[in-house]
Design a protein around this motif. Structure first.
Motif, mmCIF file in Angstrom:
data_model
loop_
_atom_site.group_PDB
_atom_site.id
_atom_site.type_symbol
_atom_site.label_atom_id
_atom_site.label_comp_id
_atom_site.label_asym_id
_atom_site.label_seq_id
_atom_site.Cartn_x
_atom_site.Cartn_y
_atom_site.Cartn_z
ATOM 1 N N ASP A 6 -5.810 10.544 0.949
ATOM 2 C CA ASP A 6 -4.570 10.219 1.650
ATOM 3 C C ASP A 6 -4.531 11.003 2.959
ATOM 4 N N ARG A 7 -4.902 10.326 4.044
ATOM 5 C CA ARG A 7 -5.033 11.021 5.323
ATOM 6 C C ARG A 7 -3.689 11.481 5.888
ATOM 7 N N PRO A 66 -3.765 14.347 -5.805
ATOM 8 C CA PRO A 66 -2.413 14.481 -6.350
ATOM 9 C C PRO A 66 -1.471 13.340 -5.993
ATOM 10 N N THR A 67 -1.787 12.560 -4.941
ATOM 11 C CA THR A 67 -0.874 11.480 -4.545
ATOM 12 C C THR A 67 -1.214 10.146 -5.204
ATOM 13 N N ASN A 68 -2.331 10.081 -5.952
ATOM 14 C CA ASN A 68 -2.653 8.836 -6.659
ATOM 15 C C ASN A 68 -1.513 8.481 -7.606
ATOM 16 N N ASP A 109 8.066 7.518 -1.766
ATOM 17 C CA ASP A 109 9.128 8.524 -1.817
ATOM 18 C C ASP A 109 8.650 9.773 -2.556
ATOM 19 N N SER A 110 7.977 9.582 -3.692
ATOM 20 C CA SER A 110 7.486 10.724 -4.475
ATOM 21 C C SER A 110 6.435 11.511 -3.705
ATOM 22 N N LYS A 111 5.609 10.813 -2.915
ATOM 23 C CA LYS A 111 4.611 11.500 -2.093
ATOM 24 C C LYS A 111 5.294 12.441 -1.100
ATOM 25 N N SER A 129 0.840 -1.192 0.000
ATOM 26 C CA SER A 129 0.000 0.000 0.000
ATOM 27 C C SER A 129 0.875 1.242 0.000
ATOM 28 N N HIS A 130 0.384 2.287 -0.685
ATOM 29 C CA HIS A 130 1.037 3.592 -0.651
ATOM 30 C C HIS A 130 0.345 4.531 0.332
#
Length: 646
Positions: A504-505, A475-477, A482-484, A220-221
């Motif tokens: 994304d909480r 935007p985080t999808n 790391d990129s998040k 999971s991201h």
């Protein structure tokens, strides 16, 4: 008990190594996360473990009686059955058992069988045995389990006779996960289970998985989800696996500590090697010091030289800037109505005000209209009613989760260069390089990119706009962990105003200064991050429940007083109510004694070293103590209210 062990697993695609000497272990009731960058091999490893992909060498050891359930990323449930019938199919063995029991009951009423005492006795024993098995396997609660899981996945208001074939892709994905959870395998393997789930459903899933009886292995991201669920993290990096104990936040801390220690040990050894080499060089040819130099040389030859710590892999590097600042009033929505059908607006009566340097998280259930509201602000949808006032010098930049603003037939280079023809090719390549597109990568066509690569390209375009207001839709999808984190830091340092939609909480917690909860007819504003929003929502719910209870108590009190002043018949009714009240008081007192005993049991358990050293057990006992305390407080309030009625 070990239910899965992976030893020295190797997998390559052609000449390209994907996984090398991977080690992984899952114990019963473990919650294990695989983390790493997009393309690191996490999903590949899950497919190998579940037998859907071959591997080159190594071992996968698993007891034969261990049942494994696997849900691949974005897997939808394809079925011609109704929602209810598809969920019932999970319990077919129980339903078969149930039919056998009904058949036995019919036989037990047959006079011919009753007269045969020996046969009748045998039938009774078989019935008792099957009844016990049926009960132990959940035969009396499987329909309740189905309703609970369907409600958790937001199907509570659905007609369960609805055909699955008529549902959307996201709904089918949620149903696939719901069905898998109902099977309750010993090892639950999930690849990105949080996709297509809104915040309310995510919270339900976290609670469900925390109390799950089996082991869990997941990718999971969603960092908030990982922090809530996992107890062990395996990082897949540079084709290898490294184990860390704890949740995602603990993993980050331990990784940084390990890297610092490794670097310190490496630097110290390199310094020692340099001194030894220098001594050998200067003293090997001198007669008086040759022996000492030879001794140092042998010391060097025997030394186990440490590899240089590799540290983190290359990360994207970017920042959002603005050409000029906006006025203090950025956006003002007044009685806004919008939607795709002028006769049936999706949103009506929406009022909201955004100030300069606000960072507003727009939250609400899937389908409520969050993306729709962003589109009407961007003038991509008609404003059916009301007014939207834009502040002075406002320049809006937009990130679309569907990346609709990307041109599939363009190369990455021209995707940016065509929008900014005054820039040199070197400048465009530098921007793309900051987003991890280098060399010939920039000559790829947009339609060849993965979801994560398209997300980075869309962010590159957004960065070049230098807008002072950013409207961001998920935007985080598609971004890896790391990129998040790089995106978060860039947005935290951004000097402009942000209005964003996200599930994304963790991202909301780091970025939001306000949380705006959207409903069909209004926005409720919360001045804080996601955790503050959850806390205030819980307080509001509790106040409403207390107010309702007080109203009910007041109503009962008024009715009782009125009855006492009425006729003989009403007096009799009043006495009945009084007896009922006294019985209820006794019931509450008995219940309170039992609850206090249960609470004491949990508190004593927390004093046991085996318990308080185990995070899962400690968490369980603390949750039970909190639940019991809440229940006792509610009962005490009711008891006090009943005492006042005397």
């Amino acid at each position: 008990m070990i239910i899965l062990q992976v030893n020295d697993l190797v997998k390559s695609f052609g000449a390209d190594p994907i996984l090398s000497n991977i080690k992984l272990e899952v114990q019963k009731r473990d919650r294990v996360a695989l983390v790493g960058r997009n393309g690191a091999g996490k999903s590949t490893l899950l497919k190998i473990i579940t037998g859907q992909m071959s591997y080159d060498s190594g071992q996968i050891i698993q007891p034969k009686d261990v049942q494994v359930g696997y849900l691949a990323q974005d897997t939808g449930l394809e079925s011609s059955l109704s929602i209810w019938d598809e969920m019932l199919s999970v319990f077919e063995p129980l339903r078969k058992m149930e039919r056998q029991l009904r058949s036995m009951e019919m036989q037990m009423g047959d006079p011919a069988i009753i007269e045969n005492s020996q046969g009748y006795e045998k039938l009774l024993k078989e019935y008792d045995s099957l009844s016990l098995t049926f009960k132990e396997q959940g035969g009396y609660q499987y329909e309740a389990d189905i309703r609970t899981v369907l409600h958790g996945f937001q199907f509570g208001t659905f007609d369960y006779d609805t055909s699955i074939a008529t549902l959307s892709g996201g709904q089918k994905t949620r149903l696939a996960l719901a069905k898998l959870l109902l099977t309750r395998p010993d090892l639950l393997i999930l690849d990105e289970p949080t996709n297509h789930l809104d915040i309310e459903t995510l919270a339900w899933l976290e609670n469900y998985l925390q109390s799950y009886d089996g082991a869990i292995l997941l990718v999971s991201h969603d960092r908030y989800f990982l922090d809530k669920i996992v107890t062990v993290v395996y990082e897949i990096s540079r084709h290898r696996s490294t184990k860390y104990k704890g949740n995602y936040t603990k993993f980050l801390e331990q990784k940084a500590e390990r890297l610092a220690l490794d670097q310190k040990a490496y630097d110290k050894q390199q310094e020692e090697i340099a001194k030894l080499q220098d001594f050998v060089q200067k003293n090997i040819v001198r007669a008086t010091t040759t022996k000492r130099a030879q001794s140092r040389r042998k010391q060097l030859e025997k030394m186990d030289v440490l590899d240089k710590p590799l540290g983190d892999e290359k990360s994207a590097s970017f920042a959002f800037s603005i050409e000029r600042q906006s006025g203090n009033d950025v956006l003002r929505l007044e009685q806004v109505a919008t939607g795709y059908d002028a006769n049936e607006p999706l949103l009506t009566g929406i009022d909201y005000h955004v100030n300069r340097q606000d960072s507003v998280a727009l939250v609400g259930p899937n389908g409520i209209g969050k993306s729709t509201l962003l589109k009407v602000i961007l003038k991509q949808l008609p404003l059916l009613k009301g007014n939207i006032a834009y502040g002075a010098n406002v320049k809006i930049g937009h990130y679309d989760q569907e990346q609709a603003n990307l041109h599939s037939q363009k190369t990455l280079l021209h995707e940016l260069w065509d929008d900014y023809p005054d820039k040199t090719e070197k400048e465009i390549r530098t921007v793309l390089g900051n987003f991890l597109f280098s060399g010939d990568d920039v000559l790829k066509y947009v339609n060849e990119l993965s979801g994560g690569q398209k997300a980075r390209l869309a962010l590159a375009k957004l960065m070049m706009q230098k807008a002072n207001v950013l409207l961001l839709d998920e935007p985080t999808n598609h971004l890896d962990l790391d990129s998040k984190e790089v995106l978060e830091q860039a947005l935290i340092n951004y000097p402009g105003t942000i209005l964003f939609v996200s599930h994304d909480r963790y991202f909301i917690n780091r970025l939001a200064t306000k949380v705006a909860e959207l409903s069909r007819t209004h926005i409720t504003n919360y001045l804080g991050d996601y955790d503050y929003y959850v806390e205030k929502k819980a307080e509001t719910k509790e106040r409403k429940e207390l107010a309702n209870a007080a109203q009910q108590t007041a109503t009962v009190t008024a009715t009782t007083k009125k009855s006492e002043e009425s006729s003989y018949e009403k007096d009799k009714a009043s006495k009945r109510e009084d007896r009922k009240r006294l019985r209820r008081i006794e019931e509450i007192e008995e219940r309170l004694e039992k609850l206090e005993a249960e609470q004491q049991t949990h508190e004593e358990a927390l004093c046991d070293p085996e318990v308080y050293q185990d995070y899962e057990q400690t968490h369980h006992h603390n949750e039970e103590i909190e639940r019991l305390q809440t229940h006792m407080e509610q009962l005490m309030e009711e008891w006090e209210a009943l005492q006042l009625e005397e």
